[in-house]
Design a protein around this motif. Structure first.
Motif: not given
Ligand SMILES: [Zn+2]
Length: 459
Positions: A118-120, A227-228, A233-235
């Motif tokens: 996400i940072d990338a 990014k979303q 994915d992270k969520n």
């Protein structure tokens, strides 16, 4: 030998020639202790019976303790089963907890990786934003140049209008912007071709930059979408981790539940252990008491057997010369009186008893003249002085008898004797010049003439 003969011989030098039948005796003071009577047969039997009853009672208690221990051990085993079963469950759930923790850790790693992605992605977006901004600046710059050129053109058109060219009025009336004017009207021919090319180039550049900007916008949208997706994915991962943690919490609660359960079981188990230990302690105490009681019983049994043996011996002996209450202290054929009771001129004082000194009397049995308790049984003595080895028997009612100059004693202080019991052997210890028995009877501490009590045998 006679008293008369003894009276004649006073010197110690000639006393050595006195025969065995010549007898003299010393008389020590009358200070003898009184001792309580020993147990009778009945008392001993009662002791044994009491001991038997106590042993029986103790054995009952020992058996009861055994039953108690067995019952407690049974309960203990039940709880031990509970404990091991529960412990198995705890171990199983703990394994699950560990596995769950492993999954959580793994999920945590995935989340960390996703956050890096996400940072990338954000960096890409930032980069695109910067490019868009740069493009906008370039567009703005070109538009500024274009505006300046338009101003120049307008000035030229204005000058033509002033000179009165008809064409321009119509052109101006039908045109929407200055650019159209330049492109469509013939007036463009009169404008510097170089300047027109420049303007066209500018407009072309602006259009290109607008296209670039549009493309960048699209790129940014795409990057935002990417990014979303990563955020989504992270969520999802975070959600999965939360689910795992919830599942682990549930397992932790199970472990706690089983541990609490087992704590309770251990409490019970330890209670039964304590009860078993208590019963064992008590049992050991009963065993010890039983051992002591058995030893007491054995002692009493031996004493009783000895009493019975003595009684049987007495019953068998029928040679006792019995004048009723008092018996002759020797076998009946020993009845030669060498010194009587009372004043004795040879001695220069009173003789406190009678001396019996037949030939061959050395070692003969001495019998208790009456039943009673032995209160003196003295085996130590000074040769040539006093009574030598002697026995005193207390008969109660103030009566005592004394048997002196013995060669051996068969009784001990505190022993109870019956009339006719063999208590000692005739000797010549103490102040004595030959084997004889010095026999005394005392009443309230005063020496009496024994013949007031015993009868001289005639056999
Ligand atoms: Zn004497």
């Amino acid at each position: 030998m006679t008293k008369k003969r003894i009276n004649k011989i006073r010197s110690a030098a000639v006393s050595a020639i006195l025969s065995a039948a010549v007898i003299i005796s010393g008389q020590p003071p009358l200070t003898e202790p009184l001792i309580s009577y020993a147990d009778t047969q009945a008392d001993l039997q009662k002791k044994i019976d009491d001991a038997d009853a106590k042993i029986k009672e103790l054995e009952k208690k020992i058996k009861e303790a055994d039953s108690g221990i067995a019952a407690n051990a049974e309960q203990q085993n039940i709880y031990w089963d509970y404990i091991t079963t529960t412990q198995t469950k705890i171990d199983l759930v703990n394994e699950k907890v560990a596995a769950k923790q492993e999954e959580i850790n793994q999920k945590e790693n995935e989340i960390t990786l996703k956050e890096a992605e996400i940072d990338a992605a954000q960096l890409l977006i930032d980069d695109t934003d910067k490019k868009i901004h740069d493009t906008e600046l370039q567009i703005s710059d070109l538009e500024t140049q274009n505006a300046l050129n338009l101003d120049k053109c307008c000035s030229m058109i204005h000058a033509m209008y002033i000179t009165g060219s008809d064409d321009y009025l119509s052109i101006l009336a039908g045109s929407s912007d200055f650019y159209d004017i330049f492109v469509r009207s013939e007036v463009t021919e009169s404008i510097n071709q170089q300047n027109l090319d420049f303007m066209n180039q500018l407009l072309s550049d602006i259009h290109k930059l607008e296209d670039v900007k549009d493309d960048l916008g699209k790129t940014k949208d795409k990057q935002k979408q990417d990014k979303q997706k990563l955020e989504d994915d992270k969520n999802a991962l975070v959600k999965q981790r939360t689910d795992l943690e919830d599942a682990k919490t549930e397992l932790d609660e199970q472990v706690k539940y089983y541990n609490d359960l087992n704590s309770g079981y251990w409490g019970k188990y330890n209670t039964y252990s304590a009860q078993i230990q208590d019963l064992k302690d008590r049992q050991a105490n009963y065993q010890q008491q039983k051992k002591i009681t058995q030893a007491d019983r054995e002692k009493a049994q031996k004493e009783l057997e000895e009493e019975i043996r003595q009684a049987e011996l007495r019953a068998k002996r029928n040679t006792v010369y019995d004048t009723g209450e008092w018996a002759w202290p020797l076998d009946l054929h020993f009845h030669l009186i060498t010194t009587y009771f009372g004043y004795d001129s040879w001695r220069g004082g009173n003789h406190g008893g009678i001396d019996i000194g037949n030939s061959g009397i050395m070692g003969a049995n001495i019998y208790a003249s009456k039943g009673g308790e032995v209160i003196v049984a003295k085996t130590t003595y000074v040769p040539g002085k006093d009574y030598g080895m002697y026995v005193v028997i207390d008969h109660g009612n103030g009566y005592q008898t004394l048997y002196a100059h013995c060669s051996a004693l068969y009784v001990k202080v505190g022993q109870e004797v019956n009339k006719g019991d063999c208590i000692a052997a005739v000797g010549s210890t103490g102040w004595s010049t030959g084997a004889h028995l010095h026999f005394e009877v005392r009443k309230d501490g005063v020496r009496q003439d024994p013949f007031n009590y015993v009868k001289l045998p005639t056999v």
